[in-house]
Design an enzyme around this catalytic site. Structure first.
Site, PDB file in Angstrom:
ATOM      1  N   GLY A 208      43.453 -15.996 -35.903  1.00 17.20           N
ATOM      2  CA  GLY A 208      43.304 -14.591 -36.484  1.00 17.20           C
ATOM      3  C   GLY A 208      41.755 -15.109 -35.022  1.00 17.20           C
ATOM      4  O   GLY A 208      42.329 -15.441 -34.129  1.00 17.20           O
ATOM      5  N   ASN A 209      40.846 -14.200 -35.025  1.00 13.67           N
ATOM      6  CA  ASN A 209      40.204 -13.823 -33.729  1.00 13.67           C
ATOM      7  C   ASN A 209      38.814 -13.328 -34.172  1.00 13.67           C
ATOM      8  O   ASN A 209      38.371 -13.199 -35.380  1.00 13.67           O
ATOM      9  CB  ASN A 209      40.309 -12.556 -33.118  1.00 13.67           C
ATOM     10  CG  ASN A 209      40.769 -11.660 -33.324  1.00 13.67           C
ATOM     11  OD1 ASN A 209      39.307 -10.967 -33.758  1.00 13.67           O
ATOM     12  ND2 ASN A 209      42.125 -10.691 -33.802  1.00 13.67           N
TER      13      ASN A 209
END
Ligand code: CTP
Length: 399
Positions: A208-209
Site C-alpha cells: 500500500g502507500n
C-alpha cells in the site's frame, strides 16, 4: 449544503415563531451562518435565548443594545446577509413592509437589505383572505421579494383554512434551491478518486502507500458544495464524506478502482484522479498466509492498468484532472504526464515542504493546464487547495 451562506432570519409576532427554532437548526446543521432579528412581539412567542443558542449568534430586537448606548447596525446586518427570510411574517409586519414603515429593527434592516428577501406569512384565515393583506402580498412580491405561500390546515384560532406558515422543512428546501440555482457546478456529474489502493500479497498482507485520502475527500466536499453530483471512489481510509450529494463507493485494489471508474466514466463530465493508485500489484495473491522461509523472499509484481491514461484515450467531452507526486524534476515530469495522459489539468504535489503531503492537513501544489499556464500556490490546508482547484475547473467549464 449551505456552507458559508449567511442567512438573516427576521421573526415577527405570530404563534408560528416557535417553528423558527427548528428552522434555525436546519440552517445551522447545513453549514449556514444564521443571525436572528425579532420584533418585540415575536419575543413573547419564542425565547431569544433559544434562538441565540441554536444560531450561535446574539439575537437582535432593539436598535439600542445596552445602557451604554451601543446600537445594532441594521445597515451592516442588511449588507452581511446573502439572504433575508422574514418568517413568520405577520399581517402587521407584512403591511409595514408593503408601505415602507420602519418602526422596528427588523423593518429597518428589511429596508436596507441589499440581498434577496423571502417572506413567509402566517396569520388567521380571515386576516389572510382580507383584500388589504392580499394587496400587501402583491405589493411586496412587486418589490422583488419571494413569497412563501402559507399552508392550509388547522390554525391557532381553531379555525381551518389557509394561513399556517410553511413548515421549516419547506422554507429550508426553498432556501437550498435558491442557493443551488447559482452554483457553478450545478448539474455536473463528477467522478473523484481518493486514498490509497491495497494490493494483496496474501490474506493478511498487502502493498500500500501512505495516502490518507484527505485531498480527494476535500475536493469531493468542495465540488459538492458548488452544486455537483459526486461519485467518490475511495480506497481504504478512515474518512467520512458528509455531503448528501456525495455517493461513495469503497474499493480496495487498483483493479477494483479501475473497474468502478470505467463503469462511471461515460456518464461523467469531469474526472479527478487524486487517488494514489498502486503502479504494481503482485502477480499471484496467495490464498493462504505465506509462511516464513529462507533469508530472502522474492515477490513478483506486474504493472496495474494506468486508469488515468486509459481515461485520456477514451475521453470525448470529459475534463480530466490528474495528480502527480514527484521528488525530482517536478515540473518536467508533471507536464510530461499532462500531455502523455491527455489531461486538461495536472496538480503537482510537492514533498519538499515538511508539512505537505499524503497524511498531513496541508498541501503545496502547482497547477498546470494544457495551454501551458502554471499557477504556484503556497502551503495551505487541503480544504483551501480544493477551492483553488474548483476555481480552475470553473474557468475551464466557462472557457
Ligand atoms: N494513476 C492511475 N492509475 C495508475 C497509477 C496512477 O490512474 N495505475 C493516476 C493517479 O491517480 C494520478 C496520476 O495517475 O492522478 C499520476 O500518478 P503517478 O503515480 O504520479 O504517475 P505515474 O504515471 O504512475 O508515473 P510514475 O509513478 O513513474 O511517476
Amino acid at each position: 449544503m449551505l456552507e458559508g451562506k449567511k442567512i438573516l432570519l427576521g421573526i415577527s409576532g405570530s404563534i408560528a415563531a416557535y417553528k423558527c427554532a427548528a428552522l434555525t437548526r436546519l440552517f445551522v446543521k447545513a453549514g449556514a451562518e444564521v443571525k436572528v432579528l425579532m420584533t418585540e412581539s415575536a419575543t413573547a412567542f419564542v425565547s431569544p435565548l433559544t434562538l441565540a443558542t441554536l444560531s450561535k449568534n446574539p439575537v437582535h430586537s432593539q436598535f439600542i443594545k445596552n445602557e451604554q448606548g451601543e446600537w445594532t447596525n441594521h445597515v451592516e446586518l442588511g449588507l452581511w446577509a446573502d439572504l433575508m427570510i422574514i418568517a413568520p411574517c405577520s399581517a402587521n409586519t407584512l403591511a409595514k413592509m408593503a408601505h415602507g414603515i420602519c418602526d422596528n429593527l427588523l423593518l429597518a434592516t428589511y429596508l436596507s437589505a441589499k440581498c434577496p428577501v423571502f417572506f413567509a406569512p402566517a396569520m388567521d384565515l380571515d386576516m389572510y383572505l382580507h383584500q388589504g393583506t392580499q394587496n400587501n402580498i402583491q405589493k411586496v412580491i412587486g418589490f422583488g421579494n419571494a413569497f412563501i405561500e402559507p399552508n392550509s390546515g388547522e390554525l391557532a384560532s381553531g379555525l381551518v383554512g389557509q394561513g399556517r406558515m410553511a413548515e421549516p422543512e419547506e422554507i429550508f428546501e426553498k432556501t437550498v434551491a435558491f442557493f443551488s440555482k447559482n452554483l457553478p457546478l450545478k448539474d455536473k456529474k463528477i467522478l473523484i478518486t481518493a486514498g490509497p489502493t491495497y494490493e494483496a500479497i496474501d490474506p493478511v498482507r498487502f502493498i500500500g502507500n501512505h495516502s490518507s485520502g484527505k485531498m480527494g475527500f476535500a475536493i469531493a466536499e468542495a465540488f459538492a458544495n458548488a452544486g455537483a453530483q459526486i461519485t467518490l471512489v475511495s480506497g481504504p481510509t478512515h474518512l467520512t464524506a458528509l455531503h448528501p450529494s456525495i455517493n461513495r463507493i469503497n474499493i480496495t485494489s487498483a483493479a477494483q478502482m479501475h473497474q468502478v471508474v470505467m463503469s462511471h466514466f461515460k456518464d461523467s463530465d469531469v474526472v479527478v484522479m487524486s487517488a494514489a493508485v498502486a503502479d504494481y500489484t503482485p502477480v499471484h495473491t496467495s490464498s493462504e498466509k505465506i509462511k516464513k522461509q529462507g533469508i530472502e523472499l522474492q515477490l513478483s509484481l506486474q504493472k496495474t492498468t494506468d486508469i488515468l491514461s486509459e481515461l485520456g484515450q477514451q475521453k470525448d467531452k470529459q475534463i480530466l484532472i490528474g495528480f502527480a507526486l514527484e521528488t525530482e524534476n517536478e515540473q518536467a515530469h508533471a507536464t510530461e504526464k499532462l500531455y502523455k495522459k491527455n489531461l486538461d489539468l495536472i496538480v503537482l504535489n510537492s514533498l519538499r515542504d515538511k508539512d505537505a503531503g499524503f497524511a498531513g492537513e496541508k498541501n503545496k501544489v502547482t497547477i498546470f493546464d494544457k495551454s501551458g499556464s502554471k499557477t504556484v500556490y503556497e502551503l495551505k490546508p487541503k480544504t483551501e487547495v480544493a477551492q483553488d482547484l474548483l476555481q480552475h475547473l470553473i474557468k475551464l467549464l466557462n472557457a
